[in-house]
Design a protein around this motif. Structure first.
Motif, PDB file in Angstrom:
ATOM      1  N   ASP A  15      40.952  59.774 134.519  1.00  0.00           N
ATOM      2  CA  ASP A  15      41.095  58.340 134.255  1.00  0.00           C
ATOM      3  C   ASP A  15      40.588  57.990 132.854  1.00  0.00           C
ATOM      4  OD1 ASP A  15      42.180  57.882 136.736  1.00  0.00           O
ATOM      5  OD2 ASP A  15      40.261  57.393 137.669  1.00  0.00           O
ATOM      6  N   ILE A  16      39.480  58.590 132.440  1.00  0.00           N
ATOM      7  CA  ILE A  16      38.918  58.323 131.109  1.00  0.00           C
ATOM      8  C   ILE A  16      39.840  58.878 130.028  1.00  0.00           C
ATOM      9  CG2 ILE A  16      36.972  58.765 129.562  1.00  0.00           C
ATOM     10  CD1 ILE A  16      35.179  58.842 132.017  1.00  0.00           C
ATOM     11  N   ALA A  17      40.328  60.092 130.239  1.00  0.00           N
ATOM     12  CA  ALA A  17      41.254  60.694 129.274  1.00  0.00           C
ATOM     13  C   ALA A  17      42.521  59.854 129.148  1.00  0.00           C
ATOM     14  CB  ALA A  17      41.595  62.117 129.693  1.00  0.00           C
ATOM     15  N   LEU A  18      42.999  59.325 130.282  1.00  0.00           N
ATOM     16  CA  LEU A  18      44.196  58.499 130.271  1.00  0.00           C
ATOM     17  C   LEU A  18      43.957  57.212 129.480  1.00  0.00           C
ATOM     18  CD1 LEU A  18      47.070  57.876 131.230  1.00  0.00           C
ATOM     19  CD2 LEU A  18      46.073  56.928 133.333  1.00  0.00           C
ATOM     20  N   MET A  19      42.763  56.665 129.613  1.00  0.00           N
ATOM     21  CA  MET A  19      42.438  55.443 128.886  1.00  0.00           C
ATOM     22  C   MET A  19      42.556  55.664 127.378  1.00  0.00           C
ATOM     23  SD  MET A  19      38.864  53.275 128.766  1.00  0.00           S
ATOM     24  CE  MET A  19      38.016  54.628 127.908  1.00  0.00           C
ATOM     25  N   PHE A  20      42.011  56.779 126.892  1.00  0.00           N
ATOM     26  CA  PHE A  20      42.065  57.048 125.459  1.00  0.00           C
ATOM     27  C   PHE A  20      43.484  57.414 125.015  1.00  0.00           C
ATOM     28  CE2 PHE A  20      37.459  57.498 126.025  1.00  0.00           C
ATOM     29  CZ  PHE A  20      37.022  56.736 124.952  1.00  0.00           C
ATOM     30  N   GLU A  21      44.257  58.021 125.883  1.00  0.00           N
ATOM     31  CA  GLU A  21      45.665  58.289 125.553  1.00  0.00           C
ATOM     32  C   GLU A  21      46.424  56.975 125.389  1.00  0.00           C
ATOM     33  OE1 GLU A  21      47.308  60.788 128.541  1.00  0.00           O
ATOM     34  OE2 GLU A  21      46.063  62.522 128.036  1.00  0.00           O
ATOM     35  N   GLN A  22      46.115  56.006 126.243  1.00  0.00           N
ATOM     36  CA  GLN A  22      46.772  54.699 126.144  1.00  0.00           C
ATOM     37  C   GLN A  22      46.358  53.972 124.863  1.00  0.00           C
ATOM     38  OE1 GLN A  22      45.585  53.005 129.907  1.00  0.00           O
ATOM     39  NE2 GLN A  22      47.462  53.666 130.943  1.00  0.00           N
ATOM     40  N   ILE A  23      45.119  54.147 124.439  1.00  0.00           N
ATOM     41  CA  ILE A  23      44.674  53.563 123.173  1.00  0.00           C
ATOM     42  C   ILE A  23      45.469  54.164 122.016  1.00  0.00           C
ATOM     43  CG2 ILE A  23      42.753  53.435 121.529  1.00  0.00           C
ATOM     44  CD1 ILE A  23      40.864  53.165 123.907  1.00  0.00           C
ATOM     45  N   GLU A  24      45.654  55.480 122.042  1.00  0.00           N
ATOM     46  CA  GLU A  24      46.420  56.140 120.982  1.00  0.00           C
ATOM     47  C   GLU A  24      47.882  55.693 120.999  1.00  0.00           C
ATOM     48  OE1 GLU A  24      45.764  60.265 121.582  1.00  0.00           O
ATOM     49  OE2 GLU A  24      43.731  60.234 120.744  1.00  0.00           O
ATOM     50  N   GLU A  25      48.449  55.487 122.180  1.00  0.00           N
ATOM     51  CA  GLU A  25      49.813  54.974 122.278  1.00  0.00           C
ATOM     52  C   GLU A  25      49.889  53.552 121.720  1.00  0.00           C
ATOM     53  OE1 GLU A  25      50.978  55.251 126.329  1.00  0.00           O
ATOM     54  OE2 GLU A  25      51.081  57.447 126.354  1.00  0.00           O
ATOM     55  N   PHE A  26      48.872  52.760 121.989  1.00  0.00           N
ATOM     56  CA  PHE A  26      48.782  51.402 121.449  1.00  0.00           C
ATOM     57  C   PHE A  26      48.766  51.441 119.922  1.00  0.00           C
ATOM     58  CE2 PHE A  26      45.842  48.141 119.805  1.00  0.00           C
ATOM     59  CZ  PHE A  26      46.516  46.991 120.161  1.00  0.00           C
ATOM     60  N   ASN A  27      48.008  52.377 119.355  1.00  0.00           N
ATOM     61  CA  ASN A  27      47.961  52.530 117.901  1.00  0.00           C
ATOM     62  C   ASN A  27      49.335  52.893 117.343  1.00  0.00           C
ATOM     63  OD1 ASN A  27      45.251  51.953 117.904  1.00  0.00           O
ATOM     64  ND2 ASN A  27      44.579  54.076 117.676  1.00  0.00           N
ATOM     65  N   ASP A  28      50.018  53.823 118.020  1.00  0.00           N
ATOM     66  CA  ASP A  28      51.354  54.231 117.558  1.00  0.00           C
ATOM     67  C   ASP A  28      52.329  53.051 117.599  1.00  0.00           C
ATOM     68  OD1 ASP A  28      50.438  56.795 117.199  1.00  0.00           O
ATOM     69  OD2 ASP A  28      51.184  57.541 119.124  1.00  0.00           O
TER      70      ASP A  28
END
Length: 348
Positions: A3-16
Motif C-alpha cells: 500500500d505504501i509503495a503504491l502511494m508513492f507510485e501514484q505520486i510519481e504518476e501525478f508528477n508525470d
C-alpha cells in the motif's frame, strides 16, 4: 508494504501527468495544471519520514503492528540542488536555448502565439536553483520600482524574507524608526487556498535589521497605502498587512510569484524563482563580508552549518576573496575581491 509503495507510485504518476499537461498544445489542458507543482524527491522523503514516525509510535505505544514497512521502503536518493549564479556564459547559453524553444513552439502550434512567460519558465537551466548577480538584482529592482508593491521585492532581495513571510508581514511588526521588523506570521498556499500560520521553524521567528534605504522605501509604501485607503473609503478592508491588494485585502502568494516572473521578464533577465531572490540575498550578504551567524539569523535558518553549506560557493568573488586572503597569509600581499561580472542585456 504494498500500500505504501503504491502511494508513492501514484505520486510519481501525478508528477508525470503534470509534466505532460504543461507541454500540451491545448491551452485548456495546460491551464488545468497551472498551479500544480510536481512532488519533489525531498518532499517524498519527508512524507516517508512522517509516516515512519507514525508507524513507530503505533508499534511502541499501541502495539498495533510489529513491523514498520516505511522503514524498509527503497526510494531515490535525496539530493538538494545547489544554487548556481547566472554567469555570463550561462546567460548566453540560456538565451540561445530560449530563442530556439520559442521558435520550435511557434512552429509546433502552427504559427500561433507562444505565451512568453510559459516559454520563459520552460527552458531548462543549469540548476533548479539559480541566483542573479548583484548587477542582475539591481536591474530587477529598477524595473520593480514602478510596481505599487516595490517595497516587497526590495525587502526580499536585501533581507531574504520568504514569500509567505513577506505576504504575512503586519505593520504592527514593523519599527520604521528603529529600522527593524519581526517575522511572526506567514501566509501559506495549500493547493489554491491561503492559510495564515506561524513561520516554518522556531528559528524563523526572528527580528531583522533594516538598512536606511529599505526603511525609507517602506515608509513611502506606508504613505502610498494610506492614500489608497482614503481613495477606497468604506470599501477598504483594514487587514493590517504591510503588502495588500488595492482594497486592503491580503495577497494571494501565487499572484506574488506570477508578478515577480513578469517583472523579471520585462527587465530582460534570466529566469529565477521568487524564492531564489532570497538565495540571492544570502549570497549578497556573504559577498559583502557579513558573518555567517548573522546571515543565518537573518534568513531564519536553524543552523549556520546549513547556511554555509548552501551559499558559500555561490558568488565567484566569495571564493576568490578566500583564495586571496589565504595567499596573503603566505606572501604578505593584500588580496582584492573580484568584481561582479558585467551584465549582459537579454533584450532582443
Amino acid at each position: 508494504m504494498s500500500d505504501i509503495a503504491l502511494m508513492f507510485e501514484q505520486i510519481e504518476e501525478f508528477n508525470d501527468t503534470i509534466t505532460e499537461r504543461r507541454t500540451d498544445p491545448d491551452p485548456v489542458v495546460r491551464a488545468s495544471v497551472k498551479y500544480r507543482r510536481p512532488i519533489s524527491v525531498t518532499t517524498m522523503h519527508n512524507i516517508r519520514a512522517t509516516l515512519r514516525h507514525a508507524l513507530n509510535m503505533a508499534m511502541r505505544q499501541d502495539r498495533l503492528i510489529d513491523f514498520n514497512p516505511a522503514a524498509v521502503l527503497e526510494m531515490s536518493a535525496k539530493t538538494r540542488p545547489r544554487p548556481l549564479v547566472w554567469t555570463d556564459a550561462r546567460v548566453r547559453s540560456w538565451q540561445e536555448d530560449y530563442r530556439s524553444y520559442r521558435e520550435a513552439e511557434k512552429q509546433r502550434r502552427g504559427g500561433r502565439r507562444v505565451d512568453p512567460i510559459d516559454a520563459y519558465t520552460s527552458v531548462p537551466r543549469s540548476s533548479p536553483v539559480m541566483v542573479w548577480t548583484p548587477a542582475h538584482t539591481r536591474l530587477f529592482l529598477e524595473e520593480a520600482r514602478r510596481h505599487r508593491l516595490f517595497a516587497r521585492y526590495q525587502l526580499i532581495a536585501l533581507r531574504g524574507l520568504r514569500r509567505g513571510e513577506a505576504c504575512g508581514l503586519r505593520w504592527k511588526e514593523v519599527d520604521l524608526d528603529g529600522h527593524s521588523l519581526t517575522v511572526n506570521w506567514q501566509l501559506v498556499q495549500l493547493a489554491w487556498q491561503v492559510h495564515e500560520g506561524t513561520p516554518k521553524t522556531d528559528a524563523s521567528v526572528r527580528t531583522i535589521a533594516l538598512d536606511t534605504d529599505t526603511a525609507q522605501v517602506l515608509r513611502a509604501h506606508r504613505q502610498q497605502q494610506l492614500q489608497e485607503r482614503l481613495a477606497m473609503g468604506e470599501a477598504w478592508t483594514d487587514s493590517g498587512f504591510v503588502f495588500t491588494q488595492p482594497d486592503g485585502n491580503r495577497l494571494h502568494p501565487q499572484h506574488v510569484s506570477d508578478q515577480f516572473l513578469w517583472l523579471a521578464y520585462l527587465a530582460g533577465l534570466p529566469p529565477i524563482r521568487l524564492h531564489d531572490l532570497r538565495h540571492g540575498a544570502a549570497s549578497l550578504m556573504l559577498a559583502a563580508g557579513v558573518e555567517m551567524k548573522v546571515v543565518q539569523e537573518t534568513l531564519g535558518h536553524t543552523s549556520s552549518a546549513f547556511t554555509a553549506d548552501t551559499y558559500t560557493s555561490v558568488y565567484p568573488q566569495v571564493a576568490t576573496a578566500a583564495a586571496e586572503k589565504t595567499a596573503a597569509l603566505l606572501f604578505g600581499g593584500e588580496g582584492d575581491q573580484a568584481e561582479p561580472g558585467k551584465l549582459i542585456s537579454l533584450r532582443s
